[in-house]
Scaffold this motif. Sequence first.
Motif, PDB file in Angstrom:
ATOM      1  N   PHE A  87       0.829  -1.199   0.000  1.00 52.25           N
ATOM      2  CA  PHE A  87       0.000   0.000   0.000  1.00 52.25           C
ATOM      3  C   PHE A  87       0.867   1.253   0.000  1.00 52.25           C
ATOM      4  O   PHE A  87       1.950   1.275   0.553  1.00 52.25           O
ATOM      5  CB  PHE A  87      -0.916   0.035   1.238  1.00 52.25           C
ATOM      6  CG  PHE A  87      -2.029  -0.960   1.177  1.00 52.25           C
ATOM      7  CD1 PHE A  87      -3.240  -0.641   0.606  1.00 52.25           C
ATOM      8  CD2 PHE A  87      -1.853  -2.236   1.688  1.00 52.25           C
ATOM      9  CE1 PHE A  87      -4.264  -1.563   0.530  1.00 52.25           C
ATOM     10  CE2 PHE A  87      -2.874  -3.172   1.620  1.00 52.25           C
ATOM     11  CZ  PHE A  87      -4.077  -2.834   1.046  1.00 52.25           C
ATOM     12  N   GLY A  88       0.357   2.298  -0.625  1.00 48.80           N
ATOM     13  CA  GLY A  88       1.012   3.594  -0.630  1.00 48.80           C
ATOM     14  C   GLY A  88       0.074   4.653  -0.090  1.00 48.80           C
ATOM     15  O   GLY A  88      -1.142   4.492  -0.114  1.00 48.80           O
ATOM     16  N   ASP A  89       0.633   5.758   0.409  1.00 46.17           N
ATOM     17  CA  ASP A  89      -0.158   6.875   0.918  1.00 46.17           C
ATOM     18  C   ASP A  89      -0.522   7.820  -0.222  1.00 46.17           C
ATOM     19  O   ASP A  89       0.254   8.023  -1.154  1.00 46.17           O
ATOM     20  CB  ASP A  89       0.612   7.650   1.976  1.00 46.17           C
ATOM     21  CG  ASP A  89       0.753   6.880   3.267  1.00 46.17           C
ATOM     22  OD1 ASP A  89      -0.204   6.191   3.646  1.00 46.17           O
ATOM     23  OD2 ASP A  89       1.827   6.962   3.894  1.00 46.17           O
ATOM     24  N   LEU A  90      -1.703   8.419  -0.115  1.00 46.99           N
ATOM     25  CA  LEU A  90      -2.202   9.329  -1.140  1.00 46.99           C
ATOM     26  C   LEU A  90      -2.568  10.657  -0.471  1.00 46.99           C
ATOM     27  O   LEU A  90      -3.384  10.684   0.451  1.00 46.99           O
ATOM     28  CB  LEU A  90      -3.429   8.710  -1.822  1.00 46.99           C
ATOM     29  CG  LEU A  90      -4.031   9.431  -3.002  1.00 46.99           C
ATOM     30  CD1 LEU A  90      -2.997   9.604  -4.112  1.00 46.99           C
ATOM     31  CD2 LEU A  90      -5.229   8.658  -3.523  1.00 46.99           C
ATOM     32  N   TRP A  91      -1.939  11.737  -0.921  1.00 49.36           N
ATOM     33  CA  TRP A  91      -2.155  13.082  -0.390  1.00 49.36           C
ATOM     34  C   TRP A  91      -2.619  13.997  -1.510  1.00 49.36           C
ATOM     35  O   TRP A  91      -2.316  13.769  -2.673  1.00 49.36           O
ATOM     36  CB  TRP A  91      -0.867  13.638   0.204  1.00 49.36           C
ATOM     37  CG  TRP A  91      -0.352  12.871   1.369  1.00 49.36           C
ATOM     38  CD1 TRP A  91       0.465  11.773   1.330  1.00 49.36           C
ATOM     39  CD2 TRP A  91      -0.599  13.124   2.741  1.00 49.36           C
ATOM     40  NE1 TRP A  91       0.728  11.334   2.603  1.00 49.36           N
ATOM     41  CE2 TRP A  91       0.087  12.149   3.496  1.00 49.36           C
ATOM     42  CE3 TRP A  91      -1.351  14.078   3.421  1.00 49.36           C
ATOM     43  CZ2 TRP A  91       0.053  12.107   4.876  1.00 49.36           C
ATOM     44  CZ3 TRP A  91      -1.376  14.042   4.806  1.00 49.36           C
ATOM     45  CH2 TRP A  91      -0.684  13.072   5.517  1.00 49.36           C
ATOM     46  N   SER A  92      -3.322  15.064  -1.138  1.00 49.95           N
ATOM     47  CA  SER A  92      -3.814  16.012  -2.136  1.00 49.95           C
ATOM     48  C   SER A  92      -3.856  17.418  -1.546  1.00 49.95           C
ATOM     49  O   SER A  92      -4.157  17.603  -0.367  1.00 49.95           O
ATOM     50  CB  SER A  92      -5.225  15.599  -2.561  1.00 49.95           C
ATOM     51  OG  SER A  92      -5.912  16.670  -3.155  1.00 49.95           O
ATOM     52  N   MET A  93      -3.547  18.398  -2.377  1.00 51.29           N
ATOM     53  CA  MET A  93      -3.770  19.810  -2.071  1.00 51.29           C
ATOM     54  C   MET A  93      -4.608  20.346  -3.218  1.00 51.29           C
ATOM     55  O   MET A  93      -4.184  20.265  -4.376  1.00 51.29           O
ATOM     56  CB  MET A  93      -2.451  20.561  -1.969  1.00 51.29           C
ATOM     57  CG  MET A  93      -1.616  20.137  -0.782  1.00 51.29           C
ATOM     58  SD  MET A  93       0.006  20.900  -0.756  1.00 51.29           S
ATOM     59  CE  MET A  93       0.821  19.950  -2.034  1.00 51.29           C
ATOM     60  N   SER A  94      -5.795  20.840  -2.920  1.00 46.73           N
ATOM     61  CA  SER A  94      -6.675  21.261  -4.008  1.00 46.73           C
ATOM     62  C   SER A  94      -7.210  22.668  -3.789  1.00 46.73           C
ATOM     63  O   SER A  94      -7.338  23.139  -2.666  1.00 46.73           O
ATOM     64  CB  SER A  94      -7.829  20.271  -4.185  1.00 46.73           C
ATOM     65  OG  SER A  94      -8.589  20.178  -3.023  1.00 46.73           O
ATOM     66  N   PHE A  95      -7.525  23.313  -4.901  1.00 48.47           N
ATOM     67  CA  PHE A  95      -8.143  24.634  -4.903  1.00 48.47           C
ATOM     68  C   PHE A  95      -9.359  24.566  -5.814  1.00 48.47           C
ATOM     69  O   PHE A  95      -9.247  24.150  -6.965  1.00 48.47           O
ATOM     70  CB  PHE A  95      -7.165  25.701  -5.405  1.00 48.47           C
ATOM     71  CG  PHE A  95      -7.797  27.059  -5.476  1.00 48.47           C
ATOM     72  CD1 PHE A  95      -7.972  27.810  -4.331  1.00 48.47           C
ATOM     73  CD2 PHE A  95      -8.241  27.571  -6.681  1.00 48.47           C
ATOM     74  CE1 PHE A  95      -8.568  29.064  -4.388  1.00 48.47           C
ATOM     75  CE2 PHE A  95      -8.844  28.819  -6.747  1.00 48.47           C
ATOM     76  CZ  PHE A  95      -9.005  29.555  -5.593  1.00 48.47           C
ATOM     77  N   MET A  96     -10.523  24.957  -5.253  1.00 42.13           N
ATOM     78  CA  MET A  96     -11.757  24.874  -6.038  1.00 42.13           C
ATOM     79  C   MET A  96     -12.663  26.067  -5.753  1.00 42.13           C
ATOM     80  O   MET A  96     -12.901  26.389  -4.589  1.00 42.13           O
ATOM     81  CB  MET A  96     -12.531  23.600  -5.672  1.00 42.13           C
ATOM     82  CG  MET A  96     -11.815  22.324  -6.019  1.00 42.13           C
ATOM     83  SD  MET A  96     -12.789  20.857  -5.676  1.00 42.13           S
ATOM     84  CE  MET A  96     -12.708  20.783  -3.897  1.00 42.13           C
TER      85      MET A  96
END
Length: 190
Positions: A87-96
Amino acid sequence: MSKLPIILTGAVLSFNLYAQPYMGIKLGLNETTNSCNLDSTCNSRSFSGSLLLGYDFNHYVSTVYSFDYLGKYKVPLGYQQIDNSGFGDLWSMSFMPKLRLPVTNDLAFYYQLGAAFMVMEHGSELTPTTSLGIEYKLDDRISITSDYQYYAELNDNAIKKMDVNYLSLGLIYRFGASGTSLNSSNKNQT
């Protein structure tokens, strides 16, 4: 005499009467699909969480910046790290930008469309993201939310076209709010 300056002044004043910053938190479940090669399936589910910073320009338009931990996803064989957990980690930075449709003084539906910078186990990329949700105002400062967010076709060195589905419940705190509602019309007084 042109009416444009009067219209523009009214538009600017209407933004400033309601404009306010907010912050929030979301917790939920994440499902990744299509994260392996065609000969195997690596769909996975995990818990997720987000920190939100936003700004309401008026009752209908906001902007949202979020920092998301989207949980774990299955990594194809041959790309797993030394611990071989798979398994791997999943990160996000989003602008909406956020478009809100008030139904009552306390209830509104919203739609968001923007971009997310995804950080995965073997790379990173910019991808489109969209969200559909509902917000209920508990009082002048606190709201609860529920939404579904979709991240489309993530790619890195190990995966191709992985989709991410994120279902969450959230809590929003608005700074400086007093006597405001999600709907621009005032409540009827009897």
